[in-house]
Scaffold this active site. Structure first.
Site, PDB file in Angstrom:
ATOM      1  N   LYS A   1       0.841  -1.202   0.000  1.00 47.84           N
ATOM      2  CA  LYS A   1       0.000   0.000   0.000  1.00 47.84           C
ATOM      3  C   LYS A   1       0.879   1.256   0.000  1.00 47.84           C
ATOM      4  O   LYS A   1       2.088   1.166   0.217  1.00 47.84           O
ATOM      5  CB  LYS A   1      -0.968  -0.028   1.176  1.00 47.84           C
ATOM      6  CG  LYS A   1      -0.351  -0.154   2.544  1.00 47.84           C
ATOM      7  CD  LYS A   1      -1.381  -0.681   3.542  1.00 47.84           C
ATOM      8  CE  LYS A   1      -0.738  -0.985   4.855  1.00 47.84           C
ATOM      9  NZ  LYS A   1      -1.110  -0.099   5.916  1.00 47.84           N
TER      10      LYS A   1
ATOM     11  N   TYR B   1      14.874  30.104   9.080  1.00 48.99           N
ATOM     12  CA  TYR B   1      13.626  30.698   9.593  1.00 48.99           C
ATOM     13  C   TYR B   1      13.551  30.628  11.116  1.00 48.99           C
ATOM     14  O   TYR B   1      13.894  29.598  11.716  1.00 48.99           O
ATOM     15  CB  TYR B   1      12.415  29.926   9.055  1.00 48.99           C
ATOM     16  CG  TYR B   1      12.150  30.118   7.585  1.00 48.99           C
ATOM     17  CD1 TYR B   1      11.901  31.373   7.046  1.00 48.99           C
ATOM     18  CD2 TYR B   1      12.121  29.018   6.730  1.00 48.99           C
ATOM     19  CE1 TYR B   1      11.637  31.536   5.692  1.00 48.99           C
ATOM     20  CE2 TYR B   1      11.859  29.162   5.376  1.00 48.99           C
ATOM     21  CZ  TYR B   1      11.621  30.428   4.866  1.00 48.99           C
ATOM     22  OH  TYR B   1      11.361  30.578   3.533  1.00 48.99           O
TER      23      TYR B   1
HETATM   24  C1  LIG Z   1      -3.667  -4.730   8.001  1.00 46.78           C
HETATM   25  C2  LIG Z   1      -2.189  -4.647   7.813  1.00 46.78           C
HETATM   26  N1  LIG Z   1      -1.493  -5.769   7.648  1.00 46.78           N
HETATM   27  C3  LIG Z   1      -0.154  -5.761   7.484  1.00 46.78           C
HETATM   28  C4  LIG Z   1       0.552  -4.575   7.460  1.00 46.78           C
HETATM   29  C5  LIG Z   1       2.051  -4.608   7.277  1.00 46.78           C
HETATM   30  O1  LIG Z   1       2.692  -4.135   8.414  1.00 46.78           O
HETATM   31  P1  LIG Z   1       4.288  -4.009   8.456  1.00 46.78           P
HETATM   32  O2  LIG Z   1       4.650  -2.923   7.524  1.00 46.78           O
HETATM   33  O3  LIG Z   1       4.573  -3.650   9.858  1.00 46.78           O
HETATM   34  O4  LIG Z   1       4.823  -5.327   8.055  1.00 46.78           O
HETATM   35  C6  LIG Z   1      -0.130  -3.380   7.639  1.00 46.78           C
HETATM   36  C7  LIG Z   1       0.615  -2.120   7.644  1.00 46.78           C
HETATM   37  O5  LIG Z   1       0.257  -1.102   8.112  1.00 46.78           O
HETATM   38  C8  LIG Z   1      -1.547  -3.407   7.817  1.00 46.78           C
HETATM   39  O6  LIG Z   1      -2.251  -2.292   7.980  1.00 46.78           O
END
Ligand SMILES: Cc1ncc(COP(=O)(O)O)c(C=O)c1O
Length: 381
Positions: free
Chosen positions: A39, A267
């Site tokens: 994602k 700044y």
């Molecule tokens: C539902 C879910 N599963 C798995 C993951 C993967 O987590 P990680 O990046 O800690 O492996 C995430 C990441 O936010 C998540 O939201």
């Protein structure tokens, strides 16, 4: 030097990503499926290149945040299951079906809404049931999961393919993670064996893998951060895997100047020079992903040496002290914000600490202005 990528860039080592996947697999019992979490543009590493490489090197499935990300992954390859982890808004259901995505179910309302979409499309919609075992976000509360499962089992329009939960504190609280695991296991134990056998059962994010038990009913893991080469927490047992950072973050010296003692810097004049100093103005700032809390705290590597950031990080430039550099520094020299130079290395954990954020956030905060430059050589594991 005339390309925009010379002012600031992120270098992405796809061979390291491939090696990391291989090493993570060695920590898992055979047959456990690897769901690559990609994602947010594959944690800022670039969705297309990352997913294409993960497809080539053996990821079993992908997880994304929403239907739009899911559609992009589907464009890259057919066949791989793509789980949408986030909630599906009314009106988005058709995109699930069009792209053969797997939806997450948390409520009876979603069951009805997805059934309607599947009926209209004339084909079943694939789903995973999510159980809230103590994260307090998505999923049906674990003590109510049985009823929702029964509703799903009766559905002709929805094809239940998996069941999962998400850990809230796998990086900080092993006891609580154990409680969450047990809650999911109890839900599973109430299901008919025939059903359980055909479901993908998953809970583990990167930090969870530390406590993944060989004898557990879990048949998949969902890995994000770890595959990009960073441990989910400092003392993780996964350090034994010797995973490698995939991304490094670079900029250049845009201007060199000397200023007298007592000169305020940047700044708000939050820093005043304590001596006559040689300063380098770097061609990256918060508009590229250097967080403002890093002002007066962060360090960058120039000539293989650590140089402190002075004053506030600005949108396009950051000022560092190069007075103590052993070697001469020139305009155009490279400065490393995350990554190695000479014998020194700045990790994403260190960078994030200076920026008062977490590594996941650092990756997601590298902006569009930062070209991703891919190193694609195949290197043996
Ligand atoms: C539902 C879910 N599963 C798995 C993951 C993967 O987590 P990680 O990046 O800690 O492996 C995430 C990441 O936010 C998540 O939201």
């Amino acid at each position: 030097m005339s390309s925009p990528q010379n002012r600031v860039w992120a270098s992405i080592d796809l061979a390291a990503l491939e090696r990391n996947l291989g090493r993570i697999r060695t920590a898992l019992p055979p047959g456990v499926q690897y769901v690559a979490v990609v994602k947010a543009d594959a944690y800022g590493h670039g969705l297309y290149q990352t997913v294409a490489r993960l497809m080539q090197c053996g990821a079993d499935a992908f997880a994304v945040a929403n239907v739009f990300e899911g559609a992009e992954v589907r464009e890259i390859g057919a066949g791989w299951p793509i789980l949408v982890l986030g909630p599906i808004l009314p009106g988005e259901e058709d995109r699930l079906l069009e792209n053969d995505l797997v939806a997450t179910i948390s409520s009876p309302e979603e069951v009805k809404r997805f059934e309607k979409a599947a009926r209209k499309a004339g084909r079943p919609l694939r789903v995973h049931l999510k159980v809230d075992t103590g994260m307090g976000r998505l999923g049906v509360w674990h003590s109510e999961a049985e009823a929702l499962f029964a509703q799903l089992e009766q559905s002709r329009q929805l094809a239940l393919e998996g069941i999962y939960t998400h850990f809230s504190s796998a990086d900080t609280d092993a006891e609580y993670t154990k409680t969450q695991r047990e809650r999911l296991i109890r839900v599973i134990q109430k299901m008919p064996e025939g059903t359980v056998n055909r479901l993908l059962i998953h809970a583990d994010n990167s930090a969870g893998i530390d406590s993944f038990a060989a004898q557990s009913p879990f048949t998949a893991v969902r890995v994000g951060l770890l595959q990009f080469g960073h441990l989910p927490y400092k003392d993780s047992l996964l350090a034994r895997l010797a995973i490698e950072p995939v991304l490094s973050f670079h900029t250049r010296v845009g201007l060199l100047k000397e200023l007298p003692r007592g000169t305020p810097i940047s700044y708000g004049r939050t820093y005043t020079l304590k001596r006559r100093s040689r300063l380098a103005v770097l061609t990256a700032g918060y508009g590229d992903g250097i967080p403002t809390p890093a002002s007066n705290r962060a360090q960058v590597l120039i000539g293989g040496q650590r140089c402190p950031v002075l004053g506030r990080v600005t949108m396009d430039q950051t000022i560092v002290d190069v007075t103590d550099l052993k070697d001469a520094v020139s305009v155009g020299d490279e400065a490393v914000l995350i990554g190695a130079q000479g014998d020194e290395r700045i990790t994403v954990a260190e960078f994030s600490e200076w920026g008062a954020c977490i590594p996941w956030e650092t990756f997601c905060s590298l902006t569009k202005r930062v070209p991703r430059v891919y190193r694609t050589a195949r290197v043996a594991v």
